[in-house]
Motif scaffolding. Structure first.
Motif, short mmCIF file in Angstrom:
data_model
loop_
_atom_site.label_atom_id
_atom_site.label_comp_id
_atom_site.label_asym_id
_atom_site.label_seq_id
_atom_site.Cartn_x
_atom_site.Cartn_y
_atom_site.Cartn_z
N VAL A 1 45.51 30.61 40.76
CA VAL A 1 45.48 31.79 41.65
C VAL A 1 44.39 31.64 42.71
O VAL A 1 44.58 32.05 43.87
CB VAL A 1 45.31 33.08 40.82
CG1 VAL A 1 45.11 34.29 41.73
CG2 VAL A 1 46.54 33.29 39.94
N ALA B 1 47.32 38.23 39.25
CA ALA B 1 45.93 37.75 39.15
C ALA B 1 45.83 36.46 38.34
O ALA B 1 44.91 35.67 38.54
CB ALA B 1 45.05 38.82 38.53
N LEU C 1 49.84 23.71 33.12
CA LEU C 1 49.00 24.69 32.42
C LEU C 1 49.01 24.44 30.92
O LEU C 1 47.98 24.57 30.25
CB LEU C 1 49.47 26.11 32.73
CG LEU C 1 49.22 26.61 34.16
CD1 LEU C 1 49.75 28.03 34.33
CD2 LEU C 1 47.73 26.57 34.50
N ALA D 1 40.20 41.13 37.74
CA ALA D 1 41.13 40.84 36.62
C ALA D 1 40.77 39.49 35.99
O ALA D 1 40.90 39.32 34.77
CB ALA D 1 42.57 40.82 37.13
N HIS D 2 40.32 38.56 36.80
CA HIS D 2 39.87 37.27 36.24
C HIS D 2 38.67 37.49 35.32
O HIS D 2 38.60 36.93 34.22
CB HIS D 2 39.47 36.31 37.36
CG HIS D 2 40.60 35.91 38.26
ND1 HIS D 2 40.41 35.27 39.45
CD2 HIS D 2 41.94 36.06 38.12
CE1 HIS D 2 41.58 35.05 40.02
NE2 HIS D 2 42.52 35.52 39.23
N ALA E 1 48.13 33.09 36.78
CA ALA E 1 49.40 32.38 36.69
C ALA E 1 49.98 32.64 35.30
O ALA E 1 49.22 32.83 34.35
CB ALA E 1 49.18 30.89 36.91
N ARG F 1 44.73 29.04 34.44
CA ARG F 1 45.58 30.07 35.06
C ARG F 1 44.85 30.73 36.23
O ARG F 1 45.47 31.12 37.23
CB ARG F 1 45.99 31.11 34.01
CG ARG F 1 46.93 30.52 32.95
CD ARG F 1 47.13 31.48 31.80
NE ARG F 1 47.84 32.69 32.23
CZ ARG F 1 47.87 33.82 31.53
NH1 ARG F 1 47.23 33.91 30.37
NH2 ARG F 1 48.54 34.85 31.98
N ILE F 2 43.55 30.87 36.11
CA ILE F 2 42.76 31.42 37.22
C ILE F 2 42.68 30.41 38.36
O ILE F 2 42.81 30.78 39.54
CB ILE F 2 41.35 31.82 36.73
CG1 ILE F 2 41.43 33.02 35.77
CG2 ILE F 2 40.44 32.16 37.91
CD1 ILE F 2 40.11 33.35 35.09
N ALA G 1 39.84 38.95 32.12
CA ALA G 1 40.52 37.96 31.27
C ALA G 1 39.52 37.02 30.62
O ALA G 1 39.65 36.67 29.44
CB ALA G 1 41.54 37.18 32.10
N VAL H 1 42.83 30.04 30.12
CA VAL H 1 42.55 31.13 31.07
C VAL H 1 41.95 30.57 32.36
O VAL H 1 42.27 31.03 33.47
CB VAL H 1 41.65 32.23 30.43
CG1 VAL H 1 40.22 31.77 30.27
CG2 VAL H 1 41.70 33.51 31.25
N HIS I 1 42.18 40.94 41.99
CA HIS I 1 42.43 39.73 41.21
C HIS I 1 41.13 39.18 40.61
O HIS I 1 41.09 38.77 39.44
CB HIS I 1 43.04 38.64 42.10
CG HIS I 1 44.47 38.90 42.46
ND1 HIS I 1 45.19 38.06 43.27
CD2 HIS I 1 45.32 39.90 42.12
CE1 HIS I 1 46.42 38.52 43.42
NE2 HIS I 1 46.52 39.65 42.73
#
Lengths: 197, 190
Positions: A171, B178, B137, A86-87, B180, A167-168, A90, A164, A83
């Motif tokens: 997680v 990884a 978000l 992947a972050h 959301a 969204r990270i 991104a 982004v 993850h």
């Protein structure tokens, strides 16, 4: 502590790892540093560059920790290392989009280069000395990341960069929650999540 | 060039500068007002979402559908939703007053009344949590003042943790992705 129904058998594995050592995997975690300094920079490019370095450091930290953690815990945490990478990917994608928009100034981007060890100067990754220390360090790392993104969200100006990072952030908070489950703590310890323990 | 001409140009320049100086605060006020209005609108939508979640978790906790340990967790999360709501209202108060969000009856929360099993109740809660995450978000992607952004960030992180609990209870992967999910375009509209 009130028992909760998702403290499953994985916790027993952690018991094996329990010890008194608390050596820091991440020297800069939990120190006196202000959260604003975690992702330094004044432009989106600089902030994202620092975030990439932080994520790559986190991946290294997970990989180091996974080598010494019990198998049952490794099964839970192994995806988290992916993850983090992947972050970073991104974030790089968003950063790349910014470079395209600002052709001619790609040299301004503060992302770690290929010769620069990931995480240097950002997290100060150290090899964990024992499983308990490794778990503590991973917990501290995730808290630091949560704080970093909370701070960044108030400073970033571009919508793609904000999206982004948000969204990270979700997680990273979920990683923290799962680390809590594995360690026998509540997965939902507070209503307003930040990096504080 | 005569001194008079210079003087007139100087006066004109001075007048323009003065006019600009006088006009700028007005523009700034309008911008600030617009930003405040947008923030308050988002806070109201967020507060409404929190009240829906509060009613849902409260109904779940008080129902006989959940196993006792699950009901305990439901009460904890219900309290989180209440705290989120209170924090949002506190933030709204600093921007001009309460949001006006009203606690809905349980019947108005989609799927809640029809839930007859723990499994179904957890599915309803999962759906509401996912919707709330998407809402926050979207707001965060759209930007806004730093204080409100931080609050939204802290709350969406909490909702994400609630999702971990629900996934465990549903036998699903607790952190499957990884990133959301990206917010849909509808939530982004202000």
């Amino acid at each position: 502590m009130v028992p909760h129904p998702i403290r499953f058998s994985r916790r027993r594995a952690l018991t094996l790892a329990a010890g008194t050592g608390a050596a820091a995997l991440l020297a800069s975690c939990g120190g006196d540093e202000e959260p604003q300094a975690i992702l330094p920079g004044t432009t989106d490019e600089e902030i994202l560059g620092a975030a990439i370095a932080l994520e790559e450091s986190a991946s290294v930290a997970y990989e180091e920790a996974l080598r010494i953690l019990p198998e049952l815990i490794v099964a839970v945490l192994a995806p988290f290392a992916d993850h983090e990478l992947a972050h970073a990917a991104a974030l790089r994608e968003v950063l790349g989009g910014m470079q395209v928009e600002r052709r001619g100034r790609p040299q301004d981007v503060t992302a770690p280069g290929p010769d620069e060890p990931p995480g240097t100067g950002v997290t100060g990754v150290e090899v964990p000395s024992d499983p308990a220390a490794a778990m503590e360090a991973l917990d501290a790392l995730e808290r630091r990341q949560v704080d970093a993104y909370l701070d960044a969200l108030g400073r970033l100006t571009g919508s793609a960069a904000r999206e982004v990072c948000a969204r990270i952030l979700v997680v990273q908070a979920q990683h923290l929650s799962e680390l809590g489950v594995v360690s026998g703590r509540s997965p939902v310890p507070r209503a307003l999540v930040d990096g504080s323990a | 060039m005569s001194e008079g001409a210079i003087s007139r140009r100087g006066l004109l320049a001075g007048a323009v500068a003065t006019g600009s100086t006088l006009a700028l605060p007005g523009v700034a006020d309008a911008d600030a007002g617009g930003r405040r209005s947008t923030a308050r609108r988002r806070l109201r939508l967020a507060s409404e979402a929190e009240l829906r979640l509060l009613v849902a978790w409260d109904s779940a906790a008080k129902s006989s559908l959940l196993a006792p340990p699950v009901a305990r967790l439901a009460r904890t999360i219900r309290d989180h939703e209440m705290e989120h709501h209170e924090e949002l209202e506190e933030r709204a108060a600093t921007l001009g007053g309460p949001t006006g969000a009203v606690r809905p009856p349980a019947e108005a929360v989609p799927g809640l009344a029809a839930a007859r099993t723990q499994e179904r109740m957890l599915a309803v809660l999962s759906s509401l949590e996912a919707a709330a995450v998407e809402l926050y978000l979207a707001f965060l992607a759209r930007g806004g003042d730093a204080q409100t952004a931080r609050l939204f960030g802290q709350i969406v992180a909490s909702q994400g943790q609630h999702q971990v609990v629900l996934r465990h209870l549903q036998g699903a992967e607790p952190v499957p992705d990884a990133l959301a999910p990206a917010p849909g375009p509808a939530h982004g509209a202000d």
